[in-house]
Scaffold this active site. Sequence first.
Site, PDB file in Angstrom:
ATOM      1  N   PRO A   1       0.814  -1.221   0.000  1.00  0.00           N
ATOM      2  CA  PRO A   1       0.000   0.000   0.000  1.00  0.00           C
ATOM      3  C   PRO A   1       0.849   1.273   0.000  1.00  0.00           C
ATOM      4  O   PRO A   1       0.503   2.252  -0.642  1.00  0.00           O
ATOM      5  CB  PRO A   1      -0.824  -0.119   1.290  1.00  0.00           C
ATOM      6  CG  PRO A   1      -0.914  -1.596   1.537  1.00  0.00           C
ATOM      7  CD  PRO A   1       0.375  -2.184   1.032  1.00  0.00           C
TER       8      PRO A   1
ATOM      9  N   ILE B   1      -1.415  -8.295  -6.393  1.00  0.00           N
ATOM     10  CA  ILE B   1      -0.559  -9.429  -6.723  1.00  0.00           C
ATOM     11  C   ILE B   1      -1.250 -10.334  -7.749  1.00  0.00           C
ATOM     12  O   ILE B   1      -2.204 -11.055  -7.436  1.00  0.00           O
ATOM     13  CB  ILE B   1      -0.165 -10.216  -5.437  1.00  0.00           C
ATOM     14  CG1 ILE B   1       0.469  -9.244  -4.412  1.00  0.00           C
ATOM     15  CG2 ILE B   1       0.766 -11.372  -5.773  1.00  0.00           C
ATOM     16  CD1 ILE B   1       1.647  -8.419  -4.930  1.00  0.00           C
TER      17      ILE B   1
ATOM     18  N   GLU C   1       5.135  -3.357 -13.527  1.00  0.00           N
ATOM     19  CA  GLU C   1       6.568  -3.632 -13.767  1.00  0.00           C
ATOM     20  C   GLU C   1       7.319  -2.330 -14.079  1.00  0.00           C
ATOM     21  O   GLU C   1       8.247  -2.308 -14.884  1.00  0.00           O
ATOM     22  CB  GLU C   1       6.736  -4.693 -14.858  1.00  0.00           C
ATOM     23  CG  GLU C   1       5.985  -5.972 -14.478  1.00  0.00           C
ATOM     24  CD  GLU C   1       6.546  -7.233 -15.059  1.00  0.00           C
ATOM     25  OE1 GLU C   1       7.715  -7.244 -15.412  1.00  0.00           O
ATOM     26  OE2 GLU C   1       5.777  -8.205 -15.116  1.00  0.00           O
TER      27      GLU C   1
END
Length: 392
Positions: A128, A157, A369
């Site tokens: 977070p 995730i 990413e």
Amino acid sequence: MRLSLIPSQLSLQTLARTFSRDEVAPLAREADETGIFPLHLVKRMGELGFLAGTIAPEYGGAGMDYLSYTLISEELGWADSSVRGFLAVHGSLVSLCINDWGTEAQKQRYLPRLATGEIIGCYCLTEPNAGSDAGNLETTATLDGDEYILNGEKIWITNGGIADLAIVFATTDRAKKHKGICAFLVETNTPGFVREKMPGKELGHRASDHAHISLQSLRVPKSSLLGQEGDGFKIAMSALDHGRLGVAAGALGIAQACLDASVDFVRKRRAFGQRIGDFQMIQATIADMATEIEAARLLVYKAATMKDALSAGKALPTTRETSMAKLYATEIAVKAASNAVLLHGGRGYSNEYPVERHYRDIKGLQIYEGTSHIQRIVIARDIIGKEGKEGI
Ligand SMILES: Cc1cc2nc3c(=O)[nH]c(=O)nc-3n(C[C@H](O)[C@H](O)[C@H](O)COP(=O)(O)OP(=O)(O)OC[C@H]3O[C@@H](n4cnc5c(N)ncnc54)[C@H](O)[C@@H]3O)c2cc1C
């Protein structure tokens, strides 16, 4: 630089294209609508050798080169970003990371089962209060005898709800910043691994499984440490170097799908007594889209080719080229998807046509990413150099 594919790459490209068009694309709309990932495709990708593409056969991999793996990601991206995203996380962020950093026992234990899809992997870095600034993560790892105790929260995730194995990043000492971070191999049936679906409905990648994970006094043996204590940040970044190439290729696939759909549409749709593809403004859009896709393809294939040279011990690290490929391919794909919706007119605004899904999915590739901002930082730092260090 060679600009053509060799026979083994061409045959893998054909295999991936056939699989993507015949088995993945037909399921994409329903998976997007229901939010249910077509899990049977995992085993199929295992059978085809995609799940552990570049990993050596002794660990169950297909031993292919990075360019071949990139071609597979591009074809999957063409069909469905949720499936391509699964592969990027499971294959690149998890399997390649274990391949690069694992002990022999860790490789033997996990890689062959990840290669077949018997077990599924996830990569737990984001929290977070720590996304782009991953070095600032708050999850703690406290040594207690022969075990570490993990406490903290991970968000967004991918595969988190279905994974059997998680690579979890945690710090043993926040004062050490990056150097306090460690990577752990955590089997998700360990008590204290608590997962729930991310709140809210995602903009795109709606078939992907996105989890919020709480680590509640979770105990792992010392032997689950991946690399050495303090290597975690390096491990996280090296995994992203692999993953970003797959994301770049996935963006290329989305852009190509948008171009293919648009060409098909502008050839058929008529307005003012002619095909809309005969209007010069439409032609300019198609020409720009095709040119930008070709430029992106060269960047993506170049980064993959350099990665192959690197793994053969003949080149320097490819971080800059991989970031350039990810940055450019995702940015032009955002534009291609936006134009594809426009070219389809009102039809492009409905999920009756896949361009609507591509338009939503591509924003994710621009974020995960490493966002486009972060890719620019990586590229600029590599060019200018950090203070006290020489650049090029
Ligand atoms: C579909 C999806 C799947 C994901 N899957 C995973 C996963 O499997 N595992 C995982 O660990 N994470 C995953 N993530 C999380 C993802 O990696 C993060 O969302 C991403 O790194 C950005 O972090 P953040 O959301 O905290 O944004 P922040 O870091 O808070 O960034 C907010 C904005 O500030 C900008 N910004 C931040 N720092 C700078 C700077 N120094 N200079 C300029 N601009 C800056 C960012 O570019 C962005 O525009 C996923 C996310 C999505 C959307």
